[in-house]
Write a protein that holds these residues in place. Sequence first.
Motif, short mmCIF file in Angstrom:
data_model
loop_
_atom_site.label_atom_id
_atom_site.label_comp_id
_atom_site.label_asym_id
_atom_site.label_seq_id
_atom_site.Cartn_x
_atom_site.Cartn_y
_atom_site.Cartn_z
N GLY A 133 0.74 -1.11 0.10
CA GLY A 133 0.10 0.05 -0.02
C GLY A 133 0.87 1.26 -0.02
N ILE A 134 2.10 1.21 -0.60
CA ILE A 134 2.81 2.40 -0.74
C ILE A 134 3.22 2.93 -1.96
CG2 ILE A 134 3.84 1.90 1.73
CD1 ILE A 134 6.22 0.78 0.44
N ALA A 135 2.44 2.47 -3.15
CA ALA A 135 2.64 3.05 -4.26
C ALA A 135 2.82 4.59 -4.52
CB ALA A 135 1.64 2.48 -5.47
N HIS A 136 2.06 5.08 -3.78
CA HIS A 136 2.32 6.72 -3.62
C HIS A 136 3.58 7.27 -3.47
CE1 HIS A 136 1.05 5.73 0.45
NE2 HIS A 136 1.55 6.74 0.63
N LEU A 137 4.40 6.46 -2.55
CA LEU A 137 5.65 6.66 -2.19
C LEU A 137 7.03 6.17 -3.24
CD1 LEU A 137 5.34 5.52 1.44
CD2 LEU A 137 4.84 7.50 0.69
N ARG A 138 6.34 5.79 -4.33
CA ARG A 138 7.59 5.38 -5.28
C ARG A 138 8.61 6.43 -5.68
NH1 ARG A 138 5.80 1.33 -9.99
NH2 ARG A 138 7.69 1.09 -11.10
N ASP A 139 8.28 7.67 -5.74
CA ASP A 139 9.37 8.81 -6.12
C ASP A 139 9.78 9.59 -5.15
OD1 ASP A 139 9.19 7.82 -8.96
OD2 ASP A 139 7.18 9.22 -9.05
N ARG A 140 9.63 9.00 -3.84
CA ARG A 140 9.85 9.93 -2.56
C ARG A 140 11.15 9.30 -2.09
NH1 ARG A 140 5.52 11.32 0.75
NH2 ARG A 140 7.04 11.93 2.52
N PRO A 141 11.94 10.23 -1.67
CA PRO A 141 13.42 9.84 -0.85
C PRO A 141 12.92 9.19 0.48
CG PRO A 141 13.30 12.34 -0.69
CD PRO A 141 11.84 11.88 -1.63
N PRO A 142 13.59 7.95 0.69
CA PRO A 142 13.33 7.18 1.78
C PRO A 142 13.51 8.11 3.12
CG PRO A 142 14.31 5.79 0.28
CD PRO A 142 14.31 7.19 -0.26
N HIS A 143 14.62 9.00 3.05
CA HIS A 143 15.04 9.83 4.30
C HIS A 143 13.89 10.65 4.86
CE1 HIS A 143 15.85 13.53 2.29
NE2 HIS A 143 16.60 12.75 1.32
N GLY A 144 12.96 11.10 3.66
CA GLY A 144 12.05 12.02 4.23
C GLY A 144 10.75 11.38 4.78
N LEU A 145 10.83 10.25 4.72
CA LEU A 145 9.36 9.39 5.12
C LEU A 145 9.35 9.45 6.59
CD1 LEU A 145 9.48 6.45 2.69
CD2 LEU A 145 8.46 8.43 2.16
N SER A 146 8.04 9.04 7.05
CA SER A 146 7.93 8.74 8.51
C SER A 146 8.62 7.46 8.97
CB SER A 146 6.14 8.83 8.90
OG SER A 146 5.57 7.51 8.33
N SER A 147 8.36 6.95 10.11
CA SER A 147 8.94 5.97 10.71
C SER A 147 8.28 4.74 10.20
CB SER A 147 9.00 5.88 12.39
OG SER A 147 9.89 6.74 12.63
N GLY A 148 6.87 4.75 10.21
CA GLY A 148 6.03 3.70 9.71
C GLY A 148 6.23 3.55 8.11
N GLU A 149 6.29 4.52 7.32
CA GLU A 149 6.47 4.36 5.73
C GLU A 149 7.94 3.78 5.77
OE1 GLU A 149 4.02 8.21 4.22
OE2 GLU A 149 6.16 8.42 5.16
N LYS A 150 9.13 4.19 6.49
CA LYS A 150 10.41 3.78 6.29
C LYS A 150 10.38 2.20 6.45
CE LYS A 150 13.13 7.74 7.58
NZ LYS A 150 13.89 8.31 8.57
N LYS A 151 9.60 1.71 7.52
CA LYS A 151 9.48 0.39 7.82
C LYS A 151 8.99 -0.49 6.71
CE LYS A 151 10.29 -0.68 11.74
NZ LYS A 151 11.60 -1.18 12.67
N LYS A 152 7.66 0.22 6.25
CA LYS A 152 7.19 -0.59 5.08
C LYS A 152 8.42 -0.70 3.77
CE LYS A 152 2.28 0.43 5.94
NZ LYS A 152 1.18 1.04 5.46
N VAL A 153 8.82 0.54 3.55
CA VAL A 153 9.79 0.44 2.35
C VAL A 153 10.85 -0.44 2.69
CG1 VAL A 153 11.43 1.73 1.33
CG2 VAL A 153 9.20 2.81 1.87
#
Length: 280
Positions: A133-153
């Motif tokens: 459920g993280i297709a919307h993050l495809r082009d985002r830099p990982p270092h700018g994500l939340s802790s939960g989003e980083k864990k999913k990536v």
Amino acid sequence: MDKVFDFRGVSFAYPGREPSLRDATFDVGEGERLAVLGANGSGKSTLLHLMDGLYFAQSGEVRAFGQRLTPEAVERPPFGPLFRKRAGFLFQNSDAQLFCPSVEEELAFGPLQMGWKEEEILRRVGDTLGLLGIAHLRDRPPHGLSSGEKKKVALASLLILSPVVLLLDEPTAGLDPRSQGMLLELLDDLHGRGGLTLVTATHDLELLPHIADRVLVLGEDHRIAADLPTERALGDTDLLLSVNLIHAHRHRHGAMVHSHPHQHTRTHDHAHGEGKDHLH
């Protein structure tokens, strides 16, 4: 049931320090959900690193998928690349795992190292992003994500290789209650649908029923104190006291003073009517 891991008399010490793991003997069967439980500093992370070939036994023997894990074995084909594909390690701190400029490149890194074709990589990246459920993050830099989003990536970067075992080091650390719940549901679904072997290091007793059917308990002497079904481990107060996972608080009732065992638990926020939060 085939063995995924087999430890026989394994010990390990960091340079200039006392052993972090002493004489560990156990095995992990295919499709099992095992928790490695212990207080901080008991050797949980070290044990997972030995499973993943990040460290190697200094005495005794570790086998993975029937092959002895040595520095030479994990570097040489065909076993080395196959082992790295079949066993995925989720670090407690996602920042230690994420290093590419974008989420898409993060997921593509492993397949590129495996020599996959570009079309296959693009297809699998899309499928894996959708699964989590993280297709919307495809082009985002990982270092700018939340802790939960980083864990999913970080988890997606493992799942894209279709591992048969996941090694999880304190997987809910640093996550808010909603992210914790989503991660646990995902792991349960992956185990149920794909038969993944899950090995999770944790000191969180509340987490155990959600992640494990069997518990390997490490004592503060860095030895295995018990190997039990989850329900029995949670019900063994003497065991949990002895390994410092619960402790006795003293209470006074009038002139009488006595103690009860308590565990340190996480708090959960639940909305009740008019946006109020209660702690349980």
